[in-house]
Scaffold this motif. Structure first.
Motif: not given
Length: 489
Positions: A297-309
């Motif tokens: 299962g592939s999720i595109f946004i994980a750590g990237a959501v913290v980068q967005w914050l």
């Protein structure tokens, strides 16, 4: 020769990590590089940035460790998967920037080709989605002037990042890849172990561009990058390398890696399980010519959501601030952040969805945003595990986690709570590089086989669920409703 060098070429940075013969980290070097977003949903890298940062970090880590190149027995490579590079066979010059796995520019073409998805899934285990390399390669051939003619004349080569790095490391002597990276291109028949002529024809890809496919532990060539000949003996795509690094060699074992995205892989052994819930069937690793399969299962946004914050909203200055900030959130507020910044991956596969947040009140502030961002990763992971359960039945129960975000105690406790399952965090979080190093070390005869390596896996902390079933299911129902409002199809 007492050391192994692991190259970890990722989505936002390149790293080189030096391990000793016992697979203990000796030194590390890392360089970030620029992300390019030329249009909505488009993500690109300068190909020269990938090579430059890899070469420089390799030299830096050896100097930092104070070892001689002659002390290095082998090199292992792990890389961002699906990212697509096309270059000139003679000069090595790229014809276009690398098109990154997150890129969605081929979404319209994928919709046009939906009638062919059953064939693609049957042969490759994948879905007709922009995520994979095949349609990115087709886009380059269609849109770069002269590229198709040069490709058909045998003048251009295609590869995922590992393949390009090996070509550069060996001064153009080897055009190869490994089975795990090949399995992510949407061009490789994972059952027959070969490039699929029918799928290549469907996407109008000249097969002469494609690299030779080897085992994950194999002779990929020799490099003089550090001044002495060193063999490249191990290669695996980042998520498969993490599966190996987590010693998930047994059927039913499950790992979930939290980097830029989140990727959960379930070892299904010799059986390539076809998902009825839009998970991917892929190769976990291939040793001695024998593939071991996985459901992914592939999720595109994980750590990237913290980068967005941090970078998008300016709510934090460092990722480590998110856990303490989330702890201060108002427990009466229940915000749901659906981070569909580049579409939604498994099990929804909606490339046109975009991010949304639900449940905002006048009292919603940075703490509530931070909590919603971290919780979104747990909710998305549960989406994947629910799909896996529906495909194969009850899971083993324990989830092994790794990647940068797994260092957050708050996030891992919420993950355990929302899954209702134990979450095991190993002592070594750099499991991606560790997996690549072990593959190379095993081939070089420096490290033992899978059973011996599995015995070295060590638990740092187990997170046990503490949330009631009623609260867990209520929270998850709210998440499902939020996703339902976000989907475009």
């Amino acid at each position: 020769m007492t050391h192994i060098l692991a190259i970890d070429q990722g989505t936002t940075s390149s790293r080189a990590i030096l391990f000793d013969a016992s697979l203990r980290m000796v030194a590390t070097a890392q360089q970030e590089f620029t992300q390019h977003f030329p249009d909505s949903g488009w993500v690109e890298h300068e190909v020269d940035d990938l090579w430059r940062t890899v070469a420089e970090t390799c030299r830096e880590v050896v100097a930092r460790a104070g070892v001689e190149p002659g002390d290095i027995a082998a090199i292992g490579i792990t890389n961002q998967r699906e990212t697509t590079v096309v270059w000139d066979r003679e000069t090595g010059a790229p014809v276009h920037r690398a098109i990154v796995w997150q890129d969605r520019r081929t979404a319209a073409f994928c919709r046009e080709m939906q009638a062919h998805e059953p064939l693609v899934t049957e042969r490759t285990g994948l879905l007709m989605d922009p995520y994979f390399s095949g349609t990115k390669l087709r886009w380059i051939l269609q849109n770069v002037e002269g590229a198709r003619e040069r490709a058909e004349a045998g003048k251009l080569l295609f590869g995922t990042v590992d393949s390009y790095l090996i070509w550069k490391l060996t001064d153009g002597a080897r055009h190869v890849t490994d089975a795990t990276n090949a399995a992510r291109t949407m061009l490789y028949n994972i059952h027959e172990g070969r490039w699929d002529a029918d799928v290549c024809g469907l996407l109008d890809v000249p097969m002469g561009m494609l690299p030779e496919v080897l085992d994950c532990a194999a002779d990929f060539g020799t490099t003089d990058l550090l001044g002495k000949p060193i063999p490249v003996l191990g290669v695996a795509g980042d998520q498969q390398a993490a599966t190996v690094g987590q010693a998930c060699f047994g059927e039913g074992m499950l790992k979930s890696t939290y980097g830029t995205g989140c990727f959960a892989l379930l070892n299904t052994g010799e059986q390539a399980v076809t998902s009825s819930h839009r998970l991917l069937t892929t190769i976990a690793y291939r040793l001695d010519g024998k593939p071991t399969y996985a459901l992914e299962g592939s999720i595109f946004i994980a750590g990237a959501v913290v980068q967005w914050l941090r970078d998008g909203l300016g709510l934090i200055q460092a990722a480590s601030e998110t856990g303490p900030l989330a702890e201060r959130a108002d427990p009466q507020q229940r915000l749901y952040l659906v981070p569909a910044f580049t579409g939604l991956g498994a099990p929804h596969w909606d490339p046109d969805a975009r991010g949304a947040i639900y449940g905002l009140t006048r009292g919603s502030g940075p703490a509530e945003f931070a909590r919603a961002a971290l919780e979104s990763v747990g909710y998305q992971t549960r989406d994947l595990l629910e799909a896996m359960k529906a495909d194969v039945g009850p899971l083993e129960g324990v989830v092994r986690v790794d990647g940068g975000m797994s260092a957050s105690d708050w996030s891992m406790q919420f993950l355990s709570d929302i899954l209702g399952a134990p979450v095991d965090r190993p002592e070594v979080l750099e499991t991606t590089a560790l997996g690549a190093a072990w593959l190379a070390g095993m081939k070089a005869g420096v490290c033992g086989g899978p059973e011996e390596f599995a015995k070295s896996w060590a638990l740092e902390r187990r997170f046990e669920p503490g949330m009631s079933t009623e609260e867990r299911d209520g929270r998850y129902a709210g998440w499902q409703a939020a996703v339902g409002r976000t989907l475009t199809r």
